[in-house]
Each structure stands twice: as structure tokens, then as C-alpha cells.
Design a protein around this motif. Structure first.
Motif, PDB file in Angstrom:
ATOM      1  N   THR A   1       0.849  -1.185   0.000  1.00  0.00           N
ATOM      2  CA  THR A   1       0.000   0.000   0.000  1.00  0.00           C
ATOM      3  C   THR A   1       0.883   1.234   0.000  1.00  0.00           C
ATOM      4  OG1 THR A   1      -1.782   1.172   1.170  1.00  0.00           O
ATOM      5  CG2 THR A   1      -0.130   0.085   2.524  1.00  0.00           C
ATOM      6  N   LEU A   2       0.331   2.341  -0.447  1.00  0.00           N
ATOM      7  CA  LEU A   2       1.028   3.618  -0.415  1.00  0.00           C
ATOM      8  C   LEU A   2      -0.024   4.655  -0.040  1.00  0.00           C
ATOM      9  CD1 LEU A   2       3.734   5.067  -0.953  1.00  0.00           C
ATOM     10  CD2 LEU A   2       2.949   5.461  -3.290  1.00  0.00           C
TER      11      LEU A   2
ATOM     12  N   LEU B   1       0.288   9.367  -7.743  1.00  0.00           N
ATOM     13  CA  LEU B   1      -1.128   9.507  -8.081  1.00  0.00           C
ATOM     14  C   LEU B   1      -1.624   8.353  -8.940  1.00  0.00           C
ATOM     15  CD1 LEU B   1      -1.470  13.350  -8.705  1.00  0.00           C
ATOM     16  CD2 LEU B   1      -2.074  12.033  -6.670  1.00  0.00           C
ATOM     17  N   LYS B   2      -0.745   7.802  -9.732  1.00  0.00           N
ATOM     18  CA  LYS B   2      -1.150   6.663 -10.556  1.00  0.00           C
ATOM     19  C   LYS B   2      -1.649   5.513  -9.680  1.00  0.00           C
ATOM     20  CE  LYS B   2       1.359   5.800 -14.087  1.00  0.00           C
ATOM     21  NZ  LYS B   2       2.484   5.392 -14.957  1.00  0.00           N
ATOM     22  N   THR B   3      -0.895   5.195  -8.643  1.00  0.00           N
ATOM     23  CA  THR B   3      -1.296   4.083  -7.774  1.00  0.00           C
ATOM     24  C   THR B   3      -2.425   4.490  -6.837  1.00  0.00           C
ATOM     25  OG1 THR B   3      -0.483   2.414  -6.213  1.00  0.00           O
ATOM     26  CG2 THR B   3       0.486   4.576  -6.018  1.00  0.00           C
ATOM     27  N   MET B   4      -2.437   5.750  -6.375  1.00  0.00           N
ATOM     28  CA  MET B   4      -3.507   6.207  -5.490  1.00  0.00           C
ATOM     29  C   MET B   4      -4.841   6.307  -6.217  1.00  0.00           C
ATOM     30  SD  MET B   4      -1.551   9.108  -3.186  1.00  0.00           S
ATOM     31  CE  MET B   4      -0.250   8.641  -2.031  1.00  0.00           C
TER      32      MET B   4
ATOM     33  N   HIS C   1     -10.730  11.978  -7.706  1.00  0.00           N
ATOM     34  CA  HIS C   1     -10.339  10.560  -7.652  1.00  0.00           C
ATOM     35  C   HIS C   1     -10.179  10.061  -6.219  1.00  0.00           C
ATOM     36  CE1 HIS C   1      -9.261  11.611 -11.799  1.00  0.00           C
ATOM     37  NE2 HIS C   1      -9.318  10.322 -12.063  1.00  0.00           N
ATOM     38  N   GLY C   2     -10.629  10.848  -5.243  1.00  0.00           N
ATOM     39  CA  GLY C   2     -10.569  10.428  -3.850  1.00  0.00           C
ATOM     40  C   GLY C   2      -9.227  10.620  -3.186  1.00  0.00           C
ATOM     41  N   VAL C   3      -8.351  11.419  -3.789  1.00  0.00           N
ATOM     42  CA  VAL C   3      -6.998  11.626  -3.263  1.00  0.00           C
ATOM     43  C   VAL C   3      -6.821  13.072  -2.839  1.00  0.00           C
ATOM     44  CG1 VAL C   3      -4.529  11.550  -3.809  1.00  0.00           C
ATOM     45  CG2 VAL C   3      -6.060   9.771  -4.694  1.00  0.00           C
TER      46      VAL C   3
END
Length: 218
Positions: A79-80, A122-125, A172-174
Motif C-alpha cells: 500500500t502507499l 497519483l497513478k497508484t492512489m 479521484h478520492g486523493v
């Protein structure tokens, strides 16, 4: 699974204090910087207090290395959750006397690494639909110091990056945000703790109350 906090450009002041603040809240902390020995000392200090801390060497000026660090963290820990970009190169020099030979490397750390971290994190989040990307901003990014032009431009760039990304990432929820530090910060100081608490307050905001910037002025 424990949440992870990755600090890029972790030093003994804001970087360490913020990492410790998140560690106190149950995060696994990954400290990343260029100097392996100093980095190891900071990680060992956290570990001595009972926190889970790891050290990874990275040069924030190397965009590929920053992206690889984020991918390795995701793979290793599964996770990150939070990425804190704290790297900065403070180089005295005015518009008239700073050389391009030092100016461009300064910007590679002060803003280039921040962009690389943003793209990779951001790609993974976004894929997970949650996470936080935090930046250490500076008062000189709002009120430039003519004798420190590269860090002034760098902090202005970090601020623009955070403000520009905020609405897009929020969809995107970030949570993307910065703490503009308008004070001199020494290691192990009340000010360092204050900045760390501000980062925690920014992270803790309910989604409906997210903001892109908070300011610490001491």
C-alpha cells in the motif's frame, strides 16, 4: 494492514518531525534521502522510540529513481497511503549571479522531483481511490527572496503543483495539499513539531473539508 508514510527528502527538521507525527498515529514510516548514513540515523532514532521505520536511499533530482522508489514502496508494503515530498536544495544566489549550472540542478530537486513523485504516486492512489500527496511549501514561494531565487521559484512551483492538482485529485478520492512554511525551522524545535502537526491536521481533514494549502508561521 498498517498504513504507510513515505517521506522523500527526509531530513532532521520538518522531514523527521512529520514522519514521527505519522508514526505516532500507527503508520509504517519509510524515510528516503540521498545521504545513507544520516538517513540511517533518523530511522534508527524512530525505531528506538518503538516505531516501524525503514530507510531507502534516493536522489530526488533523479526522476526515474523517485518513480522507482514509489513503485518499490507499493510492492514491498502492499500500500502507499501518504507521500510527503520534502526535498529541497537551498542555494544562495540572486537572479543576477546564480549560474545556470547550479540553477537547473536546484530546480531538479525543488520542483522536478515533486512532479516525478506526483506522477508516480497519483497513478497508484487513483487506482485505489484514496491516498494523500503532501508537499512542504515555503513562504518564499509566495513572497520570493531575491537572494535565494532558485528555492523561491522551486517553492512557488510546488505551491502551483499542489493547487493545480487539488481539484483533479479530489475527484479521484486523493487529497493533494501543501503546508506553506513561513518560519525558520530548526531540528527538534517547537516549530518543527508545529509544522508536523499542521501536516497531520491537513491529512485528517474530512473529505468535504479538504483544502489544498495550510500555512505555518510559527
Amino acid at each position: 494492514m498498517m498504513k504507510t508514510f513515505l517521506s522523500i527528502g527526509a531530513g532532521p527538521g520538518i522531514g523527521y518531525a512529520t514522519a514521527e507525527r505519522f508514526a505516532r498515529e500507527g503508520f509504517v514510516v519509510i524515510l528516503a534521502a540521498r545521504n545513507a548514513s544520516k538517513l540511517g540515523e533518523l530511522a534508527a532514532r524512530l525505531a528506538s522510540k518503538g516505531f516501524l521505520a525503514h530507510a531507502k536511499v534516493v536522489d530526488a533530482a533523479d526522476a526515474n529513481a523517485v518513480a522507482a522508489l514509489i513503485q518499490e514502496t507499493e510492492t514491498e508494503f502492499g500500500t502507499l497511503d501518504v507521500v510527503h515530498y520534502n526535498a529541497a536544495h537551498l542555494h544562495p544566489g540572486s537572479v543576477l549571479d546564480q549560474q545556470i549550472a547550479t540553477f537547473n540542478p536546484d530546480l531538479a530537486v525543488n520542483i522536478g522531483g515533486a512532479l516525478a513523485a506526483s506522477q508516480a504516486a497519483l497513478k497508484t492512489m487513483f487506482a485505489r481511490g484514496r491516498g494523500a500527496l503532501l508537499f512542504t511549501g515555503g513562504g518564499w514561494g509566495v513572497h520570493p527572496n531575491p537572494e535565494y531565487i532558485s528555492i523561491s521559484i522551486g517553492k512557488a512551483g510546488v505551491r502551483a503543483l499542489a493547487l493545480g492538482l487539488f481539484p483533479y485529485a479530489r475527484a479521484h478520492g486523493v487529497h493533494v495539499g501543501s503546508v506553506t512554511v513561513a518560519a525558520l525551522i530548526e531540528p527538534d524545535s517547537a516549530e518543527a513539531t508545529g509544522v508536523a502537526d499542521t501536516f497531520w491536521a491537513l491529512y485528517q481533514q474530512p473529505e468535504a473539508e479538504w483544502v489544498a494549502e495550510m500555512t505555518f508561521s510559527g
